[in-house]
Design an enzyme around this catalytic site. Structure first.
Site, PDB file in Angstrom:
ATOM      1  N   ASP A 227      42.511  39.080  35.902  1.00  0.00           N
ATOM      2  CA  ASP A 227      42.123  37.995  36.804  1.00  0.00           C
ATOM      3  C   ASP A 227      40.991  37.170  36.216  1.00  0.00           C
ATOM      4  O   ASP A 227      40.645  36.122  36.755  1.00  0.00           O
ATOM      5  CB  ASP A 227      41.675  38.607  38.149  1.00  0.00           C
ATOM      6  CG  ASP A 227      41.328  37.563  39.188  1.00  0.00           C
ATOM      7  OD1 ASP A 227      42.154  36.653  39.414  1.00  0.00           O
ATOM      8  OD2 ASP A 227      40.223  37.645  39.778  1.00  0.00           O
TER       9      ASP A 227
ATOM     10  N   ASP B  48      30.624  55.954  34.626  1.00  0.00           N
ATOM     11  CA  ASP B  48      29.535  55.084  35.032  1.00  0.00           C
ATOM     12  C   ASP B  48      28.248  55.620  34.417  1.00  0.00           C
ATOM     13  O   ASP B  48      28.052  56.836  34.345  1.00  0.00           O
ATOM     14  CB  ASP B  48      29.403  55.015  36.555  1.00  0.00           C
ATOM     15  CG  ASP B  48      28.581  53.821  37.014  1.00  0.00           C
ATOM     16  OD1 ASP B  48      29.189  52.831  37.474  1.00  0.00           O
ATOM     17  OD2 ASP B  48      27.340  53.870  36.910  1.00  0.00           O
TER      18      ASP B  48
ATOM     19  N   ALA C  64      40.366  37.206  42.691  1.00  0.00           N
ATOM     20  CA  ALA C  64      40.294  38.503  43.372  1.00  0.00           C
ATOM     21  C   ALA C  64      39.525  38.451  44.680  1.00  0.00           C
ATOM     22  O   ALA C  64      39.869  39.138  45.644  1.00  0.00           O
ATOM     23  CB  ALA C  64      39.674  39.550  42.449  1.00  0.00           C
ATOM     24  N   ALA C  65      38.466  37.643  44.732  1.00  0.00           N
ATOM     25  CA  ALA C  65      37.641  37.582  45.942  1.00  0.00           C
ATOM     26  C   ALA C  65      38.007  36.404  46.845  1.00  0.00           C
ATOM     27  O   ALA C  65      37.290  36.107  47.799  1.00  0.00           O
ATOM     28  CB  ALA C  65      36.162  37.500  45.561  1.00  0.00           C
TER      29      ALA C  65
ATOM     30  N   ARG D  56      34.904  41.057  34.876  1.00  0.00           N
ATOM     31  CA  ARG D  56      34.430  39.896  34.133  1.00  0.00           C
ATOM     32  C   ARG D  56      35.203  39.792  32.822  1.00  0.00           C
ATOM     33  O   ARG D  56      35.426  40.788  32.143  1.00  0.00           O
ATOM     34  CB  ARG D  56      32.928  39.999  33.836  1.00  0.00           C
ATOM     35  CG  ARG D  56      32.040  39.686  35.032  1.00  0.00           C
ATOM     36  CD  ARG D  56      32.104  38.210  35.395  1.00  0.00           C
ATOM     37  NE  ARG D  56      31.179  37.845  36.458  1.00  0.00           N
ATOM     38  CZ  ARG D  56      31.493  37.848  37.748  1.00  0.00           C
ATOM     39  NH1 ARG D  56      32.707  38.227  38.129  1.00  0.00           N
ATOM     40  NH2 ARG D  56      30.609  37.470  38.652  1.00  0.00           N
TER      41      ARG D  56
ATOM     42  N   GLU E  54      36.332  30.350  31.232  1.00  0.00           N
ATOM     43  CA  GLU E  54      36.920  29.943  32.508  1.00  0.00           C
ATOM     44  C   GLU E  54      36.474  28.531  32.862  1.00  0.00           C
ATOM     45  O   GLU E  54      35.299  28.205  32.728  1.00  0.00           O
ATOM     46  CB  GLU E  54      36.503  30.920  33.614  1.00  0.00           C
ATOM     47  CG  GLU E  54      37.064  32.319  33.415  1.00  0.00           C
ATOM     48  CD  GLU E  54      36.749  33.273  34.564  1.00  0.00           C
ATOM     49  OE1 GLU E  54      36.071  32.852  35.522  1.00  0.00           O
ATOM     50  OE2 GLU E  54      37.176  34.435  34.491  1.00  0.00           O
TER      51      GLU E  54
ATOM     52  N   HIS F 268      41.021  34.053  38.370  1.00  0.00           N
ATOM     53  CA  HIS F 268      39.774  34.566  38.949  1.00  0.00           C
ATOM     54  C   HIS F 268      39.805  34.434  40.476  1.00  0.00           C
ATOM     55  O   HIS F 268      38.943  33.807  41.101  1.00  0.00           O
ATOM     56  CB  HIS F 268      38.561  33.820  38.378  1.00  0.00           C
ATOM     57  CG  HIS F 268      37.290  34.611  38.494  1.00  0.00           C
ATOM     58  ND1 HIS F 268      36.235  34.487  37.630  1.00  0.00           N
ATOM     59  CD2 HIS F 268      36.901  35.557  39.404  1.00  0.00           C
ATOM     60  CE1 HIS F 268      35.251  35.297  37.979  1.00  0.00           C
ATOM     61  NE2 HIS F 268      35.633  35.958  39.058  1.00  0.00           N
TER      62      HIS F 268
END
Length: 317
Positions: free
Chosen positions: A258, A173, A284-285, A234, A263, A282
């Site tokens: 995902d 990171d 995952a959430a 993303r 998209e 997409h």
């Protein structure tokens, strides 16, 4: 005041938040499509809209120029790469998001992806339903090394869930939280070290100009031979053509993704030709818990702006 909700399944999954908005004098208009809205669809209705609960549709100068009443975009999620924050500010439009609330859901799917990739579960599922009885020999997660590209809320949740699997965890990171890394026994290292030594590499970077196509041919070439790649962040972080080449050549054993560069993705996407790719749309959430919590947060942000009182939570501009 009119609120446009472009996030899908709002009436079905966000009934409490919708009622909260209506009780505070809002008329709620919902996305009639089961996908992000296009500019041509938005331009038909956005002129009278004063607030938006936004999915992953594009919100930029072209839209702002024809939306004179728009005061707030409350993003139904974390990433705001689909919203031009600077142009929104120029037009006096506040933008908020909903960090942390989807972290657990995305982290759980990431763990799901890792396990399914290691054991080839989706292909075995389909094969068994066709009457076959394949004896596929997979890999165990125990004693593997997992590398997290990015160490924000979701990656930290992934690291927390990996604690019981007896794995070595590494993370890259730009601005790492060293304290949380120590608590979770995560080693902060350069991304080059993750690519070279980790059996599983999981993408968790934000999508910025500098991270577009972060994973390209050069970086896939540097990955450990036979490793696995996961992306629940993303799609544009990854050059899909480069990923295809790495999977086709066998340098990667498998990938689980995902998210996509485009998209909704096209059924002709070359990645779908490969047996060593696990794909989801997409999602995952997409949990009941996330919809409930995020919808309430976004509704309260819009109400705060309408009332002109408290600063909306998670204001980005």
């Amino acid at each position: 005041m009119k609120v446009l909700v472009t996030a899908t399944n709002y009436s079905i999954l966000c009934e409490e938040a919708k009622q909260l908005l209506e009780n505070n004098g809002f008329e709620v208009m919902e996305n009639p499509h089961d996908r992000p809205m296009t500019f041509d669809e938005l331009k038909e209705i956005v002129t009278d809209i004063e607030a938006v609960v936004a999915g992953v549709d594009t919100w930029n100068e072209a839209v702002f120029a024809i939306a004179p009443k728009l005061k707030i975009i409350s993003r139904f999620g974390v990433g705001v790469d689909n919203i031009d924050l600077d142009k929104a500010k120029e037009h006096g439009i506040r933008v908020t998001n909903a960090p942390r609330l989807n972290s657990n859901a995305v982290a759980e799917l990431t763990i799901n992806f890792i396990l399914n990739a290691l054991r080839n579960t989706p292909n075995l599922h389909e094969s068994t339903r066709k009457g076959n009885w394949e004896r596929f020999v997979g890999n165990e997660l125990q004693n593997r090394s997992v590398g997290l590209l990015g160490f924000g809320n979701i990656a930290q949740s992934v690291a927390r869930k990996l604690q019981g699997f007896d794995v070595d965890i590494y993370a890259y990171d730009k601005y790492p939280n060293e304290q949380i890394a120590r608590e979770l026994n995560v080693q902060i290292v350069p991304y080059e070290e993750i690519l070279e030594k980790c059996d599983i590499v999981s993408m968790h970077l934000p999508l910025l100009e500098e991270t577009h196509h972060f994973m390209d041919d050069n970086k896939f070439t540097k990955m450990k031979q036979g490793s696995y790649f996961v992306n629940t962040s993303r799609g544009s972080l990854v050059d899909e053509k480069a990923l295809y080449r790495a999977l086709k050549s066998g340098s990667l054993t498998a990938a689980a993704i995902d998210v996509y560069e485009e998209e909704p993705t096209n059924k002709e996407n070359p990645l779908f030709e490969l047996d060593n790719v696990i794909t989801t749309p997409h999602t995952a959430a997409e949990t009941f818990e996330v919809y409930h919590n995020v919808s309430l947060l976004t509704a309260k942000a819009i109400i705060d702006v309408k009332n002109g009182g408290a600063q909306p939570e998670n204001l980005l501009n």
